[in-house]
Design a protein around this motif. Structure first.
Motif, PDB file in Angstrom:
ATOM      1  N   LEU A  54       3.366  10.432 -10.754  1.00 55.77           N
ATOM      2  CA  LEU A  54       3.862   9.939  -9.474  1.00 55.77           C
ATOM      3  C   LEU A  54       5.250  10.487  -9.176  1.00 55.77           C
ATOM      4  O   LEU A  54       5.593  10.741  -8.025  1.00 55.77           O
ATOM      5  N   ARG A  55       6.049  10.671 -10.201  1.00 54.69           N
ATOM      6  CA  ARG A  55       7.403  11.215 -10.013  1.00 54.69           C
ATOM      7  C   ARG A  55       7.364  12.644  -9.479  1.00 54.69           C
ATOM      8  O   ARG A  55       8.298  13.096  -8.822  1.00 54.69           O
ATOM      9  N   GLU A  56       6.285  13.351  -9.766  1.00 55.57           N
ATOM     10  CA  GLU A  56       6.168  14.742  -9.317  1.00 55.57           C
ATOM     11  C   GLU A  56       5.512  14.831  -7.942  1.00 55.57           C
ATOM     12  O   GLU A  56       5.979  15.541  -7.055  1.00 55.57           O
ATOM     13  N   ARG A  71       0.824  -1.223   0.000  1.00 52.47           N
ATOM     14  CA  ARG A  71       0.000   0.000   0.000  1.00 52.47           C
ATOM     15  C   ARG A  71       0.856   1.270   0.000  1.00 52.47           C
ATOM     16  O   ARG A  71       0.380   2.339   0.356  1.00 52.47           O
ATOM     17  N   TRP A  72       2.098   1.175  -0.436  1.00 50.66           N
ATOM     18  CA  TRP A  72       2.983   2.337  -0.509  1.00 50.66           C
ATOM     19  C   TRP A  72       2.968   2.870  -1.938  1.00 50.66           C
ATOM     20  O   TRP A  72       3.348   2.160  -2.873  1.00 50.66           O
ATOM     21  N   PRO A  73       2.555   4.121  -2.161  1.00 48.53           N
ATOM     22  CA  PRO A  73       2.461   4.654  -3.530  1.00 48.53           C
ATOM     23  C   PRO A  73       3.763   4.566  -4.326  1.00 48.53           C
ATOM     24  O   PRO A  73       3.737   4.308  -5.531  1.00 48.53           O
ATOM     25  N   LEU A  74       4.909   4.751  -3.642  1.00 45.43           N
ATOM     26  CA  LEU A  74       6.182   4.752  -4.359  1.00 45.43           C
ATOM     27  C   LEU A  74       6.623   3.358  -4.819  1.00 45.43           C
ATOM     28  O   LEU A  74       7.636   3.223  -5.500  1.00 45.43           O
ATOM     29  N   MET A 105       0.192   8.055 -17.980  1.00 43.06           N
ATOM     30  CA  MET A 105       0.257   9.457 -17.557  1.00 43.06           C
ATOM     31  C   MET A 105       0.236   9.566 -16.030  1.00 43.06           C
ATOM     32  O   MET A 105       0.971  10.366 -15.433  1.00 43.06           O
ATOM     33  N   LEU A 106      -0.574   8.741 -15.375  1.00 46.48           N
ATOM     34  CA  LEU A 106      -0.623   8.739 -13.915  1.00 46.48           C
ATOM     35  C   LEU A 106       0.720   8.312 -13.319  1.00 46.48           C
ATOM     36  O   LEU A 106       1.169   8.871 -12.314  1.00 46.48           O
ATOM     37  N   SER A 107       1.350   7.322 -13.938  1.00 46.07           N
ATOM     38  CA  SER A 107       2.650   6.871 -13.446  1.00 46.07           C
ATOM     39  C   SER A 107       3.703   7.961 -13.622  1.00 46.07           C
ATOM     40  O   SER A 107       4.634   8.072 -12.825  1.00 46.07           O
ATOM     41  N   PRO A 109       8.294   0.907 -11.855  1.00 43.01           N
ATOM     42  CA  PRO A 109       7.454   0.442 -12.969  1.00 43.01           C
ATOM     43  C   PRO A 109       6.925   1.588 -13.826  1.00 43.01           C
ATOM     44  O   PRO A 109       6.839   1.461 -15.047  1.00 43.01           O
ATOM     45  N   GLY A 110       6.604   2.722 -13.181  1.00 41.86           N
ATOM     46  CA  GLY A 110       6.116   3.874 -13.928  1.00 41.86           C
ATOM     47  C   GLY A 110       7.166   4.462 -14.849  1.00 41.86           C
ATOM     48  O   GLY A 110       6.875   4.879 -15.976  1.00 41.86           O
ATOM     49  N   ILE A 111       8.406   4.508 -14.372  1.00 42.55           N
ATOM     50  CA  ILE A 111       9.504   5.020 -15.201  1.00 42.55           C
ATOM     51  C   ILE A 111       9.696   4.132 -16.429  1.00 42.55           C
ATOM     52  O   ILE A 111       9.866   4.621 -17.553  1.00 42.55           O
ATOM     53  N   VAL A 112       9.636   2.812 -16.221  1.00 46.04           N
ATOM     54  CA  VAL A 112       9.794   1.871 -17.331  1.00 46.04           C
ATOM     55  C   VAL A 112       8.649   2.043 -18.335  1.00 46.04           C
ATOM     56  O   VAL A 112       8.872   2.050 -19.556  1.00 46.04           O
ATOM     57  N   ALA A 113       7.426   2.206 -17.834  1.00 47.42           N
ATOM     58  CA  ALA A 113       6.266   2.376 -18.719  1.00 47.42           C
ATOM     59  C   ALA A 113       6.393   3.639 -19.558  1.00 47.42           C
ATOM     60  O   ALA A 113       6.064   3.646 -20.752  1.00 47.42           O
ATOM     61  N   CYS A 114       6.889   4.719 -18.953  1.00 45.60           N
ATOM     62  CA  CYS A 114       7.066   5.981 -19.681  1.00 45.60           C
ATOM     63  C   CYS A 114       8.144   5.858 -20.753  1.00 45.60           C
ATOM     64  O   CYS A 114       8.001   6.411 -21.852  1.00 45.60           O
TER      65      CYS A 114
END
Length: 308
Positions: A148-150, A92-95, A143-145, A100-105
């Motif tokens: 998350l970086r911001e 349940r930790w957002p980070l 886009m949501l991922s 995975p989000g960086i890889v998807a982008c």
């Protein structure tokens, strides 16, 4: 032995026989290499599918549309599912979703889609709140991922049905995604009340699509009031985030081209001191603000987009 006129050693021509009757080593190695490559291709379903997708994309824009959409969503699925064992160390930790989000982008960028984020100076990570976003396509997940970086502490609120898309639903739960039953208003209200506490206690930001469903129109759909009730109940801020129109993606004409997505994070809107009586006016204010910004960003992004 083979010698040139100048006395230097001369290699046999490819395919010639040596004195002992055997083919020279280069010929045998090259023949074996060709056989190995052929066997690898014939035995690899993945390679065959990739080649078929590439050829199909070159021959048909409709095929290209379906192929790109499928591959992007599949990769978004895989990059979130593969690290599930790691997520268990801190569920349940957002980070958990950061890498995975960086890889998807990076992956979607290889398909010609890049994101430009503006308004980072308006983010206050110490504030919990409600983040409003316009909803256009299933690829909004990428886009949501990127956001998350911001924000670092942002989690999306999605329909309950996605939880049962296993194992994607489990991975989503472990990265903090909030599931609500949109068919059961009482249950949805209970969940959102619980998350309103998390906004204050854990400084969590809930990413909500107030339109309720995705679309590719030029006009935003009427906002539902659930997100605004949550913000008022928690006396938290509302932060509108506007995403430019996906001009490179046309669901009606089945086109998926290349382009830039401009995402603008607007200043926070405080709700401190507001009551339920203010929800309607607050909803209308945010709708007008986001529509105006959507029109401006979409006009700018259009020049960077190619629909085929």
């Amino acid at each position: 032995m083979f010698f040139c006129l100048n006395g230097q050693k001369q290699l046999p021509k490819k395919g010639t026989f040596l004195a002992n009757g055997h083919l020279d080593m280069r010929t045998r190695c090259q023949g074996r290499y060709r056989v190995d490559v052929k066997n690898v291709f014939l035995n690899s379903l993945t390679l065959q599918v990739l080649v078929a997708l590439l050829v199909g994309s070159l021959l048909s824009t409709t095929f290209k549309y379906h192929a790109k959409l499928f591959i992007i969503l599949l990769m978004s699925f895989l990059v979130l599912v593969v690290p599930i064992p790691l997520f268990l160390f801190k569920p349940r930790w957002p980070l958990n979703a950061l890498v995975p989000g960086i890889v998807a982008c990076l992956f979607i960028r290889a398909f010609g889609v890049e994101y430009e984020i503006r308004g980072q100076e308006h983010i206050n990570v110490r504030n919990g709140g409600v983040v409003l976003l316009n909803h256009q396509s299933a690829i909004d997940i990428v886009m949501l991922s990127r956001l998350l970086r911001e924000f670092r502490n942002i989690v999306p609120v999605v329909k309950k049905e996605l939880f049962y898309v296993l194992p994607f639903g489990i991975a989503s739960y472990l990265v903090g995604v909030v599931f609500i039953d949109r068919q059961n208003s009482a249950s949805a209200k209970d969940v959102m009340k619980r998350e309103a506490v998390a906004i204050t206690k854990d400084h969590l930001k809930l990413a909500i699509f107030p339109e309720g469903t995705r679309h590719d129109n030029d006009t935003l759909l009427p906002f539902k009031k659930g997100a605004f009730h949550v913000a008022v109940d928690a006396q938290s801020v509302i932060q509108p985030v506007v995403v430019s129109k996906y001009h490179f993606l046309d669901h009606k004409r089945k086109l998926f081209g290349r382009g830039r997505v401009i995402v603008n994070i607007l200043p926070e809107i405080p709700t401190k001191g507001m009551t339920k009586a203010d929800v309607n006016a607050l909803t209308e204010r945010c709708q007008k603000l986001m529509q105006s910004e959507f029109d401006t960003l979409s006009a700018e992004a259009k020049q960077y987009c190619h629909a085929s």
